[in-house]
Design an enzyme around this catalytic site. Structure first.
Site, mmCIF file in Angstrom:
data_model
loop_
_atom_site.group_PDB
_atom_site.id
_atom_site.type_symbol
_atom_site.label_atom_id
_atom_site.label_comp_id
_atom_site.label_asym_id
_atom_site.label_seq_id
_atom_site.Cartn_x
_atom_site.Cartn_y
_atom_site.Cartn_z
ATOM 1 N N GLY A 15 0.473 -0.934 -0.450
ATOM 2 C CA GLY A 15 -0.179 0.256 -0.008
ATOM 3 C C GLY A 15 1.233 1.339 0.050
ATOM 4 N NE ARG A 76 -2.127 -4.833 -1.612
ATOM 5 C CZ ARG A 76 -1.801 -4.010 -0.293
ATOM 6 N NH1 ARG A 76 -0.605 -4.360 -0.026
ATOM 7 N NH2 ARG A 76 -1.782 -3.224 0.610
ATOM 8 C CG ASP A 107 3.408 -6.586 7.852
ATOM 9 O OD1 ASP A 107 2.576 -6.223 6.478
ATOM 10 O OD2 ASP A 107 2.593 -7.716 8.268
ATOM 11 C CB THR A 130 2.492 0.587 6.280
ATOM 12 O OG1 THR A 130 1.458 0.650 7.194
ATOM 13 C CG2 THR A 130 3.610 0.489 7.563
ATOM 14 C CG ASP A 132 -1.860 0.551 8.754
ATOM 15 O OD1 ASP A 132 -2.756 1.235 8.605
ATOM 16 O OD2 ASP A 132 -2.834 -0.281 7.645
ATOM 17 C CG ASP A 134 1.137 -2.487 10.501
ATOM 18 O OD1 ASP A 134 1.597 -1.638 9.974
ATOM 19 O OD2 ASP A 134 0.066 -2.817 9.876
ATOM 20 N NE ARG A 176 -8.452 -4.235 6.559
ATOM 21 C CZ ARG A 176 -7.677 -4.028 4.691
ATOM 22 N NH1 ARG A 176 -6.571 -4.741 4.486
ATOM 23 N NH2 ARG A 176 -8.304 -2.834 3.996
HETATM 24 P P1 ATP Z 1 1.083 -2.594 3.838
HETATM 25 O O1 ATP Z 1 1.239 -2.719 4.855
HETATM 26 O O2 ATP Z 1 0.056 -1.743 2.956
HETATM 27 O O3 ATP Z 1 -0.434 -3.987 3.292
HETATM 28 P P2 ATP Z 1 2.828 -4.679 2.168
HETATM 29 O O4 ATP Z 1 3.940 -4.579 2.110
HETATM 30 O O5 ATP Z 1 2.574 -5.650 4.022
HETATM 31 O O6 ATP Z 1 2.018 -3.666 2.587
HETATM 32 P P3 ATP Z 1 2.037 -6.678 1.333
HETATM 33 O O7 ATP Z 1 0.305 -6.441 0.205
HETATM 34 O O8 ATP Z 1 1.992 -7.464 2.183
HETATM 35 O O9 ATP Z 1 1.906 -5.653 1.353
HETATM 36 O O10 ATP Z 1 2.993 -7.525 -0.062
HETATM 37 C C1 ATP Z 1 3.586 -6.477 -1.261
HETATM 38 C C2 ATP Z 1 4.504 -7.358 -1.506
HETATM 39 O O11 ATP Z 1 5.374 -8.307 -1.562
HETATM 40 C C3 ATP Z 1 3.583 -8.478 -1.860
HETATM 41 O O12 ATP Z 1 2.518 -7.919 -3.335
HETATM 42 C C4 ATP Z 1 4.727 -9.564 -2.511
HETATM 43 O O13 ATP Z 1 5.048 -9.214 -3.919
HETATM 44 C C5 ATP Z 1 5.401 -9.182 -1.377
HETATM 45 N N1 ATP Z 1 5.584 -10.873 -0.400
HETATM 46 C C6 ATP Z 1 4.770 -10.496 0.159
HETATM 47 N N2 ATP Z 1 5.114 -11.477 0.729
HETATM 48 C C7 ATP Z 1 5.685 -12.101 0.702
HETATM 49 C C8 ATP Z 1 6.271 -13.846 0.841
HETATM 50 N N3 ATP Z 1 5.791 -14.001 1.697
HETATM 51 N N4 ATP Z 1 7.462 -14.051 0.080
HETATM 52 C C9 ATP Z 1 7.551 -13.244 -1.198
HETATM 53 N N5 ATP Z 1 7.216 -12.156 -1.538
HETATM 54 C C10 ATP Z 1 6.046 -11.862 -0.397
#
Ligand code: ATP
Length: 328
Positions: A15, A76, A107, A130, A132, A134, A176
């Site tokens: 995000g 994503r 994360d 992010t 959040d 978090d 969330r």
């Molecule tokens: P937000 O806090 O806004 O959700 P985020 O970084 O946690 O941000 P995610 O959609 O969970 O957002 O992860 C972003 C991208 O990171 C995913 O689309 C994927 O490409 C990669 N990713 C997440 N988890 C994994 C994993 N276990 N293994 C490999 N790649 C991952």
């Protein structure tokens, strides 16, 4: 400083959050300062897999420190979750002779970065972006402060109409799994109640508390509800419940939604992003890898990505108490 890296790539993933552009600018300019070639990767890991990156020099990031969103776009990527996808990304980086990667995201993005490092030994550094807040290892994630200001501004505006009509407003804010936005913005906006995922107030106690506010002379009320609050199934069902169980209030709902992610970053987020970008690049230069940069007790510190991913942030109990006292 010993020069261990020559070409660095930076991407934004997950995000988006205000301050990501300021962080990109900082990474690019720190690279320029240390004579490192910098590449911007478009659409997060998706772009990495496709080799969608281009060189960025100090001038290429002019005029973006005050812009929300991310000029590199975020995405994503399902493919990056697979070994084959990550292999493609690695091949593209090797082909371009890029030797280190800065990931600005949450994360999930850090989990991907860590796995990538473990598989290919590729140096990675995380910048927490992010709204959040978090992520363990930083008191503030990029965008949190801006989102708070956006929410407080919205609460102020909603309060004007609430008090003109004796209304009770339920305002839903993002969060969330965590209630950091709700708790902080709720206190700053003078909310009567703040409902967060970490605490189940219970419907009866909510009604009791609102009745108490009413008896104490309040003619309008604001209740801040974090998305992930456990008290009602959703904010509209919460409204229905209060409609049925309380008299004398015109109950309304306002879901703030994605506006919380947008807008120009606050001064705090711009400074934080600038500091994080410098720390990220210079840490890679020093040979550090698999860390996230963060703000701890006012200083830029490194936290192992593993800890940042696995840890769970705690709600500030002192703030909860302050909020209780303020709603007297
Ligand atoms: P937000 O806090 O806004 O959700 P985020 O970084 O946690 O941000 P995610 O959609 O969970 O957002 O992860 C972003 C991208 O990171 C995913 O689309 C994927 O490409 C990669 N990713 C997440 N988890 C994994 C994993 N276990 N293994 C490999 N790649 C991952």
């Amino acid at each position: 400083m010993p020069k261990t890296i020559k070409k660095l790539a930076v991407l934004t993933s997950g995000g988006d959050s205000p301050g990501m552009n300021a962080a990109i600018r900082s990474v690019v300019r720190t690279c320029a300062y240390h004579n490192i070639e910098c590449f911007g990767v478009y659409r997060g890991y998706e772009g990495l897999i496709e080799g969608d990156f281009s060189p960025m020099d100090a001038r290429s990031v002019r005029g973006i420190i005050n812009k929300g969103g991310t000029i590199l776009k975020s995405a994503r990527s399902k493919e990056f979750r697979t070994k084959e996808g990550r292999q493609k990304a690695f091949d593209k980086l090797v082909e371009a002779e890029i030797d280190s990667l800065v990931v600005i995201g949450g994360d999930g993005s850090f989990t991907g970065a860590l796995i990538f490092n473990q598989e290919f030994g590729f140096p990675v550094m995380g910048i927490p972006g992010t709204i959040d807040n978090d992520i363990v290892g930083t008191s503030h994630t990029l965008g949190f402060d801006t989102a708070l200001n956006t929410v407080v501004d919205a609460i102020d505006k909603i309060r004007d109409t609430a008090s003109s009509h004796n209304r009770l407003f339920f305002i839903e804010v993002m969060g969330r799994d965590v209630g950091h936005i709700a708790l902080n913005a709720g206190i700053a906006g003078g909310a009567e109640e703040i409902l967060i995922p970490e605490e189940d107030l219970g419907l009866d106690r909510l009604v009791e508390s609102l009745n108490r506010s009413k008896k104490s002379g309040k003619t309008s009320s604001i209740v801040i509800v974090a998305e992930g609050d456990k008290i009602g199934k959703n904010i509209f069902q919460l409204k229905d419940y209060i409609d049925e169980n309380m008299e004398g209030y015109d109950v309304r709902v306002s879901v703030l939604g994605h506006m919380q992610r947008g807008g120009p970053p606050s001064c705090f987020d711009r400074v934080l992003a600038s500091r994080m970008g410098v720390k990220a690049v210079e840490s890679l230069l020093e040979g550090q890898t698999n860390y996230m940069v963060g703000l701890i007790n006012g200083k830029m510190e490194l936290t192992p990505l593993d800890n940042a991913i696995k840890g769970k942030t705690k709600i500030n109990l002192e703030l909860l108490r302050v909020s209780d006292i303020m709603s007297t």
